[in-house]
Design a protein around this motif. Structure first.
Motif, PDB file in Angstrom:
ATOM      1  N   ASP A   1      48.167   8.605  32.406  1.00 56.13           N
ATOM      2  CA  ASP A   1      48.932   7.422  32.001  1.00 56.13           C
ATOM      3  C   ASP A   1      49.407   7.523  30.556  1.00 56.13           C
ATOM      4  O   ASP A   1      50.538   7.128  30.230  1.00 56.13           O
ATOM      5  CB  ASP A   1      48.086   6.158  32.186  1.00 56.13           C
TER       6      ASP A   1
ATOM      7  N   ASP B   1      52.330  10.006  30.345  1.00 53.53           N
ATOM      8  CA  ASP B   1      53.563   9.391  30.868  1.00 53.53           C
ATOM      9  C   ASP B   1      54.134   8.384  29.878  1.00 53.53           C
ATOM     10  O   ASP B   1      55.348   8.356  29.626  1.00 53.53           O
ATOM     11  CB  ASP B   1      53.278   8.695  32.204  1.00 53.53           C
ATOM     12  N   GLY B   2      53.263   7.538  29.320  1.00 55.16           N
ATOM     13  CA  GLY B   2      53.737   6.486  28.429  1.00 55.16           C
ATOM     14  C   GLY B   2      54.323   7.018  27.143  1.00 55.16           C
ATOM     15  O   GLY B   2      55.455   6.677  26.769  1.00 55.16           O
TER      16      GLY B   2
ATOM     17  N   LYS C   1      57.956   0.130  25.123  1.00 49.35           N
ATOM     18  CA  LYS C   1      58.234   0.863  26.353  1.00 49.35           C
ATOM     19  C   LYS C   1      57.076   1.795  26.699  1.00 49.35           C
ATOM     20  O   LYS C   1      56.714   1.931  27.875  1.00 49.35           O
ATOM     21  CB  LYS C   1      59.525   1.668  26.191  1.00 49.35           C
TER      22      LYS C   1
ATOM     23  N   THR D   1      54.322  -0.231  28.216  1.00 54.54           N
ATOM     24  CA  THR D   1      54.714  -0.680  29.554  1.00 54.54           C
ATOM     25  C   THR D   1      54.545   0.431  30.575  1.00 54.54           C
ATOM     26  O   THR D   1      54.020   0.221  31.676  1.00 54.54           O
ATOM     27  CB  THR D   1      56.175  -1.169  29.555  1.00 54.54           C
ATOM     28  N   ILE D   2      54.970   1.643  30.220  1.00 50.93           N
ATOM     29  CA  ILE D   2      54.854   2.782  31.141  1.00 50.93           C
ATOM     30  C   ILE D   2      53.387   3.101  31.409  1.00 50.93           C
ATOM     31  O   ILE D   2      53.014   3.434  32.529  1.00 50.93           O
ATOM     32  CB  ILE D   2      55.583   4.016  30.570  1.00 50.93           C
TER      33      ILE D   2
ATOM     34  N   LYS E   1      50.996   1.145  31.738  1.00 50.44           N
ATOM     35  CA  LYS E   1      50.428   0.194  32.698  1.00 50.44           C
ATOM     36  C   LYS E   1      50.928   0.438  34.121  1.00 50.44           C
ATOM     37  O   LYS E   1      50.414  -0.158  35.072  1.00 50.44           O
ATOM     38  CB  LYS E   1      50.772  -1.235  32.274  1.00 50.44           C
ATOM     39  N   ASP E   2      51.916   1.308  34.262  1.00 54.30           N
ATOM     40  CA  ASP E   2      52.479   1.616  35.575  1.00 54.30           C
ATOM     41  C   ASP E   2      51.569   2.618  36.282  1.00 54.30           C
ATOM     42  O   ASP E   2      51.266   3.684  35.744  1.00 54.30           O
ATOM     43  CB  ASP E   2      53.881   2.205  35.407  1.00 54.30           C
ATOM     44  N   SER E   3      51.111   2.286  37.470  1.00 54.42           N
ATOM     45  CA  SER E   3      50.171   3.149  38.195  1.00 54.42           C
ATOM     46  C   SER E   3      50.816   4.408  38.763  1.00 54.42           C
ATOM     47  O   SER E   3      50.131   5.347  39.153  1.00 54.42           O
ATOM     48  CB  SER E   3      49.522   2.368  39.341  1.00 54.42           C
ATOM     49  N   ARG E   4      52.146   4.435  38.793  1.00 52.30           N
ATOM     50  CA  ARG E   4      52.824   5.616  39.317  1.00 52.30           C
ATOM     51  C   ARG E   4      52.746   6.762  38.319  1.00 52.30           C
ATOM     52  O   ARG E   4      52.731   6.552  37.121  1.00 52.30           O
ATOM     53  CB  ARG E   4      54.279   5.289  39.625  1.00 52.30           C
TER      54      ARG E   4
ATOM     55  N   SER F   1      47.595  -6.849  27.825  1.00 51.68           N
ATOM     56  CA  SER F   1      47.401  -7.259  29.210  1.00 51.68           C
ATOM     57  C   SER F   1      46.028  -7.879  29.402  1.00 51.68           C
ATOM     58  O   SER F   1      45.004  -7.256  29.114  1.00 51.68           O
ATOM     59  CB  SER F   1      47.555  -6.051  30.146  1.00 51.68           C
TER      60      SER F   1
END
Length: 258
Positions: A91, A94-95, A104, A107-108, A110-113, A170
């Protein structure tokens, strides 16, 4: 058991339940304050996990080659932790790799993908771990290095809570109760419990590992503050994975030089 001893045992169980898939008693008391204090036992959880993984390798090696035994040990380790720290590394990669602004990037994360940066980081981390441990298996220091790597990497990761701001906003963050704050006493427990198992490597080698990891911690902290203004739970997972790999690499370089 005295009330104080029972309280500390309950904190350890909370840390064990948070950082692994090992079952803990359902009646173990939970609160955000207790979860925050449980971080002091992150390194001791690493010690337990490292000993279990060392046991799996030792038993597997009675039947299989070192390479197969290491593969089985890594699979066991991933099951034992639910790939908790590997997920953090993915994660974070990716972020920070995919975001152009601090908002941004968070935010990325926190994205599980999983994206290209995360997939690449995960593959290289697992491959690196397998290669480094395969080389260490040719020497007598594999078991103490494996255990020390599990312990010192978790001590380093948790120590970042002490002097860095927690930046995710979050309310559902799974690391929020853990990362609110860390006292000097809790930091001291982390350091002591992280150092004692590392003594198995011998004092000179232990000092070499610690020197490299302290340098990494300083650089990683500066990099995170520049990129996202602090740390998130994913960053702690990434710190654990990277520092574990660095510990193995330092031992390998030491063996090569001696």
């Amino acid at each position: 058991m005295t009330a104080k001893a029972r309280y500390q045992a309950e904190l350890f169980l909370l840390a064990l339940g948070f950082f692994s898939r090992l079952p803990i008693p359902k009646e173990t008391p939970y609160s955000e304050e207790r979860m925050n204090q449980a971080g002091r036992y992150f390194a001791l959880v690493g010690l337990l996990l490292g000993v279990l993984c060392a046991g799996v390798y030792t038993l597997s090696h009675l039947l299989f080659s070192a390479e197969v035994s290491l593969f089985l040990t890594m699979v066991f380790s991933l099951l034992l932790t639910g790939a908790f720290h590997e997920d953090g590394l993915t994660d974070m990669a990716d972020g920070i790799g995919g975001g152009m602004t601090q908002e941004k990037r968070l935010t990325i994360m926190k994205d599980s993908r999983i994206g290209t940066y995360g997939a690449t980081a995960l593959i290289m981390a697992l491959l690196g771990k397998y290669l480094f441990l395969s080389e260490l298996a040719q020497h007598a220091v594999l078991i103490p290095t494996l255990i020390a790597g599990y312990v010192v990497s978790r001590a380093l990761a948790a120590s970042l809570i002490y002097d860095m701001p927690y930046v995710t906003d979050s309310d559902t963050s799974k690391s929020k109760p853990l990362a609110n704050k860390q006292s000097k006493v809790e930091l001291g427990i982390l350091i002591v419990s992280g150092l004692i198992p590392a003594l198995w490597l011998g004092v000179p080698l232990m000092l070499a590992v610690l020197l490299v990891l302290l340098l990494f911690r300083w650089l990683f902290k500066r990099w995170l503050i520049k990129r996202i203004g602090g740390f998130t739970g994913d960053c702690l997972g990434a710190a654990q994975q990277i520092s574990e790999l660095l510990a193995y690499l330092v031992v390998l370089s030491w063996l090569g030089a001696h």
